[in-house]
Design an enzyme around this catalytic site. Structure first.
Site, PDB file in Angstrom:
ATOM      1  N   LYS A  58      70.590 -72.211  17.776  1.00 29.71           N
ATOM      2  CA  LYS A  58      70.848 -71.350  16.609  1.00 29.71           C
ATOM      3  C   LYS A  58      70.782 -72.192  15.346  1.00 29.71           C
ATOM      4  O   LYS A  58      71.397 -73.253  15.273  1.00 29.71           O
ATOM      5  CB  LYS A  58      72.232 -70.687  16.735  1.00 29.71           C
ATOM      6  CG  LYS A  58      72.501 -69.665  15.643  1.00 29.71           C
ATOM      7  CD  LYS A  58      73.820 -68.944  15.841  1.00 29.71           C
ATOM      8  CE  LYS A  58      75.008 -69.687  15.283  1.00 29.71           C
ATOM      9  NZ  LYS A  58      74.955 -69.911  13.832  1.00 29.71           N
ATOM     10  N   ARG A  90      70.394 -65.542  10.229  1.00 27.43           N
ATOM     11  CA  ARG A  90      70.162 -65.232   8.819  1.00 27.43           C
ATOM     12  C   ARG A  90      71.127 -64.188   8.266  1.00 27.43           C
ATOM     13  O   ARG A  90      71.317 -64.077   7.070  1.00 27.43           O
ATOM     14  CB  ARG A  90      68.698 -64.799   8.652  1.00 27.43           C
ATOM     15  CG  ARG A  90      68.301 -64.289   7.282  1.00 27.43           C
ATOM     16  CD  ARG A  90      68.475 -65.354   6.205  1.00 27.43           C
ATOM     17  NE  ARG A  90      68.062 -64.858   4.896  1.00 27.43           N
ATOM     18  CZ  ARG A  90      68.768 -63.998   4.152  1.00 27.43           C
ATOM     19  NH1 ARG A  90      69.925 -63.533   4.590  1.00 27.43           N
ATOM     20  NH2 ARG A  90      68.311 -63.623   2.978  1.00 27.43           N
ATOM     21  N   LYS A  91      71.686 -63.374   9.172  1.00 30.69           N
ATOM     22  CA  LYS A  91      72.632 -62.315   8.755  1.00 30.69           C
ATOM     23  C   LYS A  91      72.074 -61.511   7.577  1.00 30.69           C
ATOM     24  O   LYS A  91      72.690 -61.416   6.511  1.00 30.69           O
ATOM     25  CB  LYS A  91      74.001 -62.886   8.396  1.00 30.69           C
ATOM     26  CG  LYS A  91      74.697 -63.604   9.542  1.00 30.69           C
ATOM     27  CD  LYS A  91      76.126 -63.960   9.209  1.00 30.69           C
ATOM     28  CE  LYS A  91      76.815 -64.746  10.294  1.00 30.69           C
ATOM     29  NZ  LYS A  91      76.357 -66.143  10.431  1.00 30.69           N
ATOM     30  N   PHE A  92      70.920 -60.895   7.787  1.00 32.12           N
ATOM     31  CA  PHE A  92      70.340 -60.027   6.756  1.00 32.12           C
ATOM     32  C   PHE A  92      71.343 -58.939   6.400  1.00 32.12           C
ATOM     33  O   PHE A  92      72.102 -58.475   7.260  1.00 32.12           O
ATOM     34  CB  PHE A  92      69.045 -59.392   7.278  1.00 32.12           C
ATOM     35  CG  PHE A  92      67.936 -60.373   7.500  1.00 32.12           C
ATOM     36  CD1 PHE A  92      67.216 -60.878   6.431  1.00 32.12           C
ATOM     37  CD2 PHE A  92      67.615 -60.806   8.782  1.00 32.12           C
ATOM     38  CE1 PHE A  92      66.180 -61.790   6.629  1.00 32.12           C
ATOM     39  CE2 PHE A  92      66.584 -61.716   8.985  1.00 32.12           C
ATOM     40  CZ  PHE A  92      65.866 -62.203   7.911  1.00 32.12           C
ATOM     41  N   TYR A 209      88.968 -69.744  17.400  1.00 32.07           N
ATOM     42  CA  TYR A 209      88.298 -70.201  18.624  1.00 32.07           C
ATOM     43  C   TYR A 209      88.948 -69.664  19.892  1.00 32.07           C
ATOM     44  O   TYR A 209      90.178 -69.663  20.028  1.00 32.07           O
ATOM     45  CB  TYR A 209      88.315 -71.729  18.698  1.00 32.07           C
ATOM     46  CG  TYR A 209      87.434 -72.387  17.658  1.00 32.07           C
ATOM     47  CD1 TYR A 209      86.049 -72.276  17.726  1.00 32.07           C
ATOM     48  CD2 TYR A 209      87.996 -73.105  16.602  1.00 32.07           C
ATOM     49  CE1 TYR A 209      85.234 -72.868  16.767  1.00 32.07           C
ATOM     50  CE2 TYR A 209      87.188 -73.707  15.638  1.00 32.07           C
ATOM     51  CZ  TYR A 209      85.816 -73.579  15.732  1.00 32.07           C
ATOM     52  OH  TYR A 209      85.007 -74.173  14.785  1.00 32.07           O
TER      53      TYR A 209
HETATM   54  P1  5BU Z   1      81.489 -73.581  14.903  1.00 30.88           P
HETATM   55  O1  5BU Z   1      81.231 -74.947  14.368  1.00 30.88           O
HETATM   56  O2  5BU Z   1      81.446 -73.531  16.444  1.00 30.88           O
HETATM   57  O3  5BU Z   1      82.721 -72.932  14.355  1.00 30.88           O
HETATM   58  O4  5BU Z   1      80.210 -72.744  14.405  1.00 30.88           O
HETATM   59  C1  5BU Z   1      80.065 -71.379  14.642  1.00 30.88           C
HETATM   60  C2  5BU Z   1      78.685 -70.916  14.232  1.00 30.88           C
HETATM   61  O5  5BU Z   1      78.561 -69.518  14.487  1.00 30.88           O
HETATM   62  C3  5BU Z   1      78.348 -71.094  12.772  1.00 30.88           C
HETATM   63  O6  5BU Z   1      76.964 -71.379  12.676  1.00 30.88           O
HETATM   64  C4  5BU Z   1      78.642 -69.752  12.136  1.00 30.88           C
HETATM   65  O7  5BU Z   1      77.802 -69.473  11.039  1.00 30.88           O
HETATM   66  C5  5BU Z   1      78.321 -68.813  13.289  1.00 30.88           C
HETATM   67  N1  5BU Z   1      79.130 -67.578  13.284  1.00 30.88           N
HETATM   68  C6  5BU Z   1      80.499 -67.565  13.423  1.00 30.88           C
HETATM   69  O8  5BU Z   1      81.127 -68.601  13.547  1.00 30.88           O
HETATM   70  N2  5BU Z   1      81.175 -66.370  13.457  1.00 30.88           N
HETATM   71  C7  5BU Z   1      80.557 -65.177  13.319  1.00 30.88           C
HETATM   72  O9  5BU Z   1      81.198 -64.130  13.390  1.00 30.88           O
HETATM   73  C8  5BU Z   1      79.139 -65.219  13.175  1.00 30.88           C
HETATM   74  C9  5BU Z   1      78.461 -66.403  13.167  1.00 30.88           C
HETATM   75 BR1  5BU Z   1      78.227 -63.634  13.008  1.00 30.88          BR
END
Ligand code: 5BU
Length: 256
Positions: A58, A90-92, A209
């Site tokens: 991603k 990209r989250k359009f 998390y």
């Molecule tokens: P992390 O470092 O594991 O916290 O990264 C999470 C990734 O997932 C990061 O690239 C965010 O832009 C992406 N993300 C997210 O964390 N939560 C969401 O709800 C969405 C995307 Br949609």
């Protein structure tokens, strides 16, 4: 009933969904790495070093400070070398006509290299129609943001329910959701969940998390998305193997 990823592939038509479901079982991984680094070399290093552990890489391609078209040519080669898909996160979020341009034009030409991209549903279904005009004939797949991992998200209740309806009305192009859990019992919708680390916790900007076990087994999601948990580790390859094993064991436990 819990189908295997391969059984689900046999029920679906979108070529990206089929490919993803098949390669997850072939490679035995439901791990997506969120490669949120800001240089081309760091990104390509992650893609090459972790490529064998993942089903999806991603990207946030617009955070690269030294983006050039060679970046995506190299990413494409690495995705073939290691058999993973490219997902531009990209989250359009605009009207159909604007997102069409954002998807195919500009500097990044996302539709030309990203097998998967995603969109908010706040504008209504026209956003899907616009993206579909560009991506469908290329065999691309779209994920809708049904839920988010961040504290206080507005993507819930009626918003989430309406998002599921938009997906059902566009099953040729919408291949699934960004979500915290399985929301519809339909084998062709693939659920990807961000906000995953080996221990439950938060960051200081609202990220929340959950563990791979909770996400895959209890919440019945399909793919874990892991960023900092892996690329900030002392040994990212070893850490990726840990997440891969945890995600895969949770999937096997769910099947049995
Ligand atoms: P992390 O470092 O594991 O916290 O990264 C999470 C990734 O997932 C990061 O690239 C965010 O832009 C992406 N993300 C997210 O964390 N939560 C969401 O709800 C969405 C995307 Br949609």
């Amino acid at each position: 009933m819990n189908y295997t990823y391969t059984q689900r592939a046999n029920l679906c038509t979108n070529p990206t969904a089929v490919k993803l479901l098949q390669l997850m079982d072939q490679k035995q991984t439901n791990l997506c790495i969120a490669a949120d680094v800001i240089s081309k070399n760091q990104l390509l290093k992650i893609a090459d070093e972790l490529g064998d552990e993942i089903c999806i890489l991603k990207t946030h391609i617009d955070i690269l400070e030294d983006f050039d078209m060679d970046t995506v040519i190299q990413l494409d080669r690495l995705s073939e070398k290691h058999n993973f898909l490219l997902f531009e996160d990209r989250k359009f979020a605009d009207i159909g006509n604007t997102v069409k341009h954002q998807y195919q034009d500009g500097i990044y030409h996302i539709a030309d290299w990203a097998h998967i991209t995603n969109a908010h549903t706040v504008p209504g279904p026209g956003i899907i129609t616009g993206l579909k005009e560009v991506g469908l004939h290329k065999g691309r797949g779209l994920l809708l943001l049904a839920e988010m991992s961040s504290a206080g998200t507005l993507a819930k209740n009626e918003y989430t329910a309406e998002t599921l309806e938009m997906a059902k009305n566009n099953k040729d192009f919408v291949i699934g959701f960004i979500t915290m859990r399985q929301l519809i019992d339909d084998p062709c919708f693939i659920n990807l969940t961000p906000g995953v680390q080996l221990a439950v916790g938060t960051d200081n900007l609202g990220q929340q998390y959950n563990t791979p076990e909770k996400v895959i087994k209890e919440n019945n999601s399909d793919v874990i998305i892991v960023g900092r948990g892996i690329y900030e580790a002392q040994d990212p390859i070893a850490e990726a193997k840990k997440y891969r094993t945890a995600g895969w064991q949770a999937y096997l436990a769910k099947l049995s």
